[in-house]
Design a protein around this motif. Structure first.
Motif, mmCIF file in Angstrom:
data_model
loop_
_atom_site.group_PDB
_atom_site.id
_atom_site.type_symbol
_atom_site.label_atom_id
_atom_site.label_comp_id
_atom_site.label_asym_id
_atom_site.label_seq_id
_atom_site.Cartn_x
_atom_site.Cartn_y
_atom_site.Cartn_z
ATOM 1 N N ASP A 177 -28.265 -65.344 95.898
ATOM 2 C CA ASP A 177 -28.051 -66.635 95.237
ATOM 3 C C ASP A 177 -26.949 -66.485 94.216
ATOM 4 O OD1 ASP A 177 -28.411 -69.360 95.529
ATOM 5 O OD2 ASP A 177 -30.327 -69.249 94.202
ATOM 6 N N PHE A 178 -27.022 -65.383 93.365
ATOM 7 C CA PHE A 178 -26.065 -65.286 92.451
ATOM 8 C C PHE A 178 -24.658 -65.090 93.028
ATOM 9 C CE2 PHE A 178 -29.423 -62.748 89.615
ATOM 10 C CZ PHE A 178 -29.903 -64.037 89.038
ATOM 11 N N TYR A 179 -24.502 -64.020 93.980
ATOM 12 C CA TYR A 179 -23.377 -64.052 94.658
ATOM 13 C C TYR A 179 -22.817 -65.200 95.431
ATOM 14 C CZ TYR A 179 -23.375 -59.029 93.471
ATOM 15 O OH TYR A 179 -23.413 -57.705 93.197
ATOM 16 N N HIS A 181 -23.322 -68.080 94.370
ATOM 17 C CA HIS A 181 -22.770 -68.988 93.543
ATOM 18 C C HIS A 181 -21.854 -68.421 92.278
ATOM 19 C CE1 HIS A 181 -26.105 -71.167 95.382
ATOM 20 N NE2 HIS A 181 -25.457 -72.019 95.348
ATOM 21 N N LEU A 182 -21.205 -67.467 92.701
ATOM 22 C CA LEU A 182 -20.610 -66.690 91.797
ATOM 23 C C LEU A 182 -19.229 -67.668 90.965
ATOM 24 C CD1 LEU A 182 -19.393 -64.128 90.348
ATOM 25 C CD2 LEU A 182 -17.905 -63.789 92.620
ATOM 26 N N HIS A 183 -18.907 -68.662 92.004
ATOM 27 C CA HIS A 183 -17.794 -69.679 91.299
ATOM 28 C C HIS A 183 -18.416 -70.536 90.064
ATOM 29 C CE1 HIS A 183 -20.294 -71.787 94.312
ATOM 30 N NE2 HIS A 183 -19.865 -72.889 93.649
ATOM 31 N N LEU A 184 -19.809 -70.769 90.099
ATOM 32 C CA LEU A 184 -20.510 -71.287 89.097
ATOM 33 C C LEU A 184 -20.506 -70.338 87.867
ATOM 34 C CD1 LEU A 184 -23.454 -73.273 90.697
ATOM 35 C CD2 LEU A 184 -21.198 -74.334 90.010
ATOM 36 N N LEU A 185 -20.814 -69.321 87.951
ATOM 37 C CA LEU A 185 -21.023 -68.275 87.139
ATOM 38 C C LEU A 185 -19.544 -67.989 86.269
ATOM 39 C CD1 LEU A 185 -23.529 -65.687 88.666
ATOM 40 C CD2 LEU A 185 -23.870 -66.946 86.711
ATOM 41 N N LYS A 186 -18.678 -67.961 87.198
ATOM 42 C CA LYS A 186 -17.338 -67.953 86.560
ATOM 43 C C LYS A 186 -16.767 -69.249 85.664
ATOM 44 C CE LYS A 186 -15.283 -64.650 90.022
ATOM 45 N NZ LYS A 186 -14.328 -64.553 90.887
ATOM 46 N N GLU A 187 -17.046 -70.380 86.448
ATOM 47 C CA GLU A 187 -16.712 -71.591 85.848
ATOM 48 C C GLU A 187 -17.470 -71.806 84.409
ATOM 49 O OE1 GLU A 187 -17.891 -74.567 88.368
ATOM 50 O OE2 GLU A 187 -15.932 -73.958 89.877
ATOM 51 N N ASN A 188 -18.509 -71.470 84.231
ATOM 52 C CA ASN A 188 -19.486 -71.336 83.090
ATOM 53 C C ASN A 188 -19.224 -70.351 81.989
ATOM 54 O OD1 ASN A 188 -21.476 -73.880 83.130
ATOM 55 N ND2 ASN A 188 -21.261 -73.223 85.543
ATOM 56 N N GLY A 189 -18.431 -69.365 82.344
ATOM 57 C CA GLY A 189 -18.085 -68.215 81.655
ATOM 58 C C GLY A 189 -19.066 -67.160 81.466
ATOM 59 N N SER A 214 -28.182 -60.734 81.429
ATOM 60 C CA SER A 214 -28.728 -59.433 81.660
ATOM 61 C C SER A 214 -29.648 -59.273 82.679
ATOM 62 C CB SER A 214 -29.527 -59.028 80.167
ATOM 63 O OG SER A 214 -30.460 -59.928 79.969
ATOM 64 N N ASP A 215 -29.950 -60.437 83.345
ATOM 65 C CA ASP A 215 -30.729 -60.451 84.701
ATOM 66 C C ASP A 215 -29.694 -60.208 85.907
ATOM 67 O OD1 ASP A 215 -33.241 -60.709 83.384
ATOM 68 O OD2 ASP A 215 -33.066 -62.687 83.177
ATOM 69 N N LEU A 216 -28.518 -60.499 85.537
ATOM 70 C CA LEU A 216 -27.633 -60.457 86.787
ATOM 71 C C LEU A 216 -27.425 -59.169 87.219
ATOM 72 C CD1 LEU A 216 -24.507 -62.922 85.299
ATOM 73 C CD2 LEU A 216 -26.611 -63.713 86.819
ATOM 74 N N THR A 217 -26.801 -58.915 88.392
ATOM 75 C CA THR A 217 -26.433 -57.476 88.899
ATOM 76 C C THR A 217 -25.676 -56.900 87.793
ATOM 77 O OG1 THR A 217 -24.576 -58.165 90.317
ATOM 78 C CG2 THR A 217 -26.834 -58.548 91.326
ATOM 79 N N SER A 218 -25.652 -55.654 88.008
ATOM 80 C CA SER A 218 -24.832 -54.805 86.903
ATOM 81 C C SER A 218 -23.292 -55.156 87.230
ATOM 82 C CB SER A 218 -24.968 -53.165 87.028
ATOM 83 O OG SER A 218 -24.667 -52.851 88.611
#
Length: 499
Positions: A177-179, A181-189, A214-218
């Protein structure tokens, strides 16, 4: 290579009955890492037991490590077919082939990680294409290509040969789910340049209530997204989005909210946990190192008195961290079984333990280079598991009701720690803040093995195990999802051939 392909494929095909000739065939390609290989082998067994014919492709390097480490479990006369026992004992229709990953067998893939990653991106796919072409010519009913999600080339190869692309996800659904929505993680910095300064809550990922950075993948915690590892991981996730189906080594009820969010855009089937029949003994050898027999030693220990320690098959740990953990273990005075693989710190440092440690703890500790983890975790003497939080280790610990001390090192392990400690509450952090200190290690170990924390975690883990048990029963969610996937695949294949 071609001769080896012929010898294995032909010998296996001759063992199959004529009745198998009309069954749909799936080509399964294992990602060349121990933690991915194990569930992929079990996936092959699961699908074959449901009536799908399988051709399993392994790399020559992984095949060499398996046959070297398990000489008594391999059919060496048949070219080293690792599926010989599964086929003979259960009648499973599984062919076996090996291909080069593009590097010499002797090349140290652990020491030269970037070169190995580069080969899996640029060289390995060429060898795969040759093998797939050979299979499709000889097995005309081949309908799908099942490839680990960490492959950048799967959709391209599947399309070239007119096969359905099935992506096999071997980690927690939250990581996918993280991967996705990577675009959202990038957009939000929260990912990319400058993201290390962010410590606010991430609460905008569909299917995930809230997490910390810190819960995201390394790899998502690193500011530089251009490394060789990122050149593999990020494109592979885009390729996974293009898959016709995704199979996950997950249980729907464990991550229902997250899985349902993924399912809104992609057909995702949670079919785990993918354990060997009988759990402790697989009919297919998969260990890349020779396994030490620890059972006699464990038999001599009291119930729940031993701490099992393993940091998995892939991640490395620093020498400083290892020394602090070792000294914490020594201070705890607890019985322990510790797996220290030869390259855990570096291929150049074969014994990274503190000088004198082995002699000082020989009365209560056993140190091995590798062992059968499922046999160890299911032993009555094990009372806790100090772990890197690999996904296989997490699922196996739940099944054996073993509470966890978490020390994530790499990749998905930080996300798994969040699930284990924060969500499911079946484990505890080894250290609340790094760097790890021996005094905290000692106290946490004692609390786990003989303190109230251990009792509380064991009570919690029993409930989580029931979720796994229910999913695996006939008509449980995982069993039904396997059947649904097969029905959808066969139906889609029939429709494709009729148009």
């Amino acid at each position: 290579m071609e001769n080896h392909l012929n010898s294995l494929s032909n010998s296996n095909s001759n063992s199959n009955s004529n009745s198998n000739s009309k069954k749909p065939r799936a080509i399964i390609i294992a990602h060349p890492l121990q933690g991915h290989l194990i569930p992929t082998i079990q996936l092959a067994i699961k699908l074959a037991s449901k009536g799908i014919s399988i051709t399993f492709i392994n790399t020559e390097n992984i095949h060499h490590q398996i046959t070297t480490s398990n000489p008594t479990a391999i059919d060496t006369d048949g070219g080293g077919d690792i599926f010989i026992e599964a086929r003979n004992s259960s009648g499973l229709d599984i062919d076996y082939m090996t291909v080069s990953d593009g590097l010499p067998l002797e090349f140290d893939r652990s020491l030269y990680h970037d070169q190995w990653v580069g080969a899996t991106i640029h060289c390995f796919p060429a060898h795969v294409e040759v093998a797939v072409a050979k299979i499709v010519r000889s097995k005309p009913l081949t309908c799908c290509l099942i490839v680990d999600s960490y492959s950048v080339w799967a959709s391209k190869v599947a399309k070239k040969f007119g096969l359905f692309h099935v992506s096999f996800w071997t980690e927690a659904a939250m990581v996918l789910d993280f991967y996705f929505h990577l675009h959202l993680l990038k957009e939000n910095g929260h990912v990319g340049p400058g993201s290390n300064a962010r410590n606010d809550t991430i609460d905008y990922i569909p299917g995930i209530s809230s997490v910390k950075r810190s819960d995201l993948t390394s790899y998502l915690q690193e500011e530089d997204l251009t490394t060789m590892s990122h050149q593999c991981i990020l494109p592979s996730m885009e390729d996974t989005k293009r898959a016709d189906f995704i199979l996950g080594n997950n249980v729907h009820e464990l991550e229902a909210q997250t899985i349902e969010a993924i399912q809104k855009t992609t057909p995702f089937y949670a079919i785990g946990p993918l354990f060997p029949p009988g759990f402790t003994k697989s009919p297919v050898a998969s260990s890349l190192w020779a396994e030490s027999n620890c059972i006699d030693w464990l038999d001599s220990k009291s119930p729940s008195s031993v701490l099992y320690i393993s940091f998995g098959s892939y991640a490395h740990i620093s020498k400083e961290e290892l020394e602090e953990i070792a000294n914490g273990i020594k201070l705890s005075r607890v019985n322990f079984l510790w797996v220290i693989r030869p390259d855990m710190v570096s291929s150049d440092d074969l014994d990274p333990l503190p000088i004198g440690f082995r002699n000082e703890v020989c009365d209560r500790g056993m140190i091995v280079t590798w062992t059968c983890q499922t046999s160890v975790l299911s032993h009555r003497a094990i009372g806790g598991f100090l772990t890197h939080c690999g996904w296989n280790s997490t699922l196996e610990s739940i099944w054996c009701e073993i509470p966890l001390l978490c020390f994530p090192l790499l990749t998905d392990q930080f996300t798994n720690r969040k699930l284990i400690v924060d969500d499911w509450k079946i484990g505890c952090n080894l250290c609340d803040e790094k760097p790890v200190k021996r005094e905290e290690v000692s106290q946490k170990i004692k609390d786990l093995i003989s303190g109230s924390m251990g009792y509380e975690l064991k009570d919690k883990i029993k409930g989580v195990k029931r979720i796994l048990e229910n999913a695996m029963t006939t008509n449980g969610s995982s069993d039904k999802n396997v059947d649904s996937f097969i029905n959808e695949l066969i139906g889609a294949d029939i429709n494709k051939k009729s148009t």
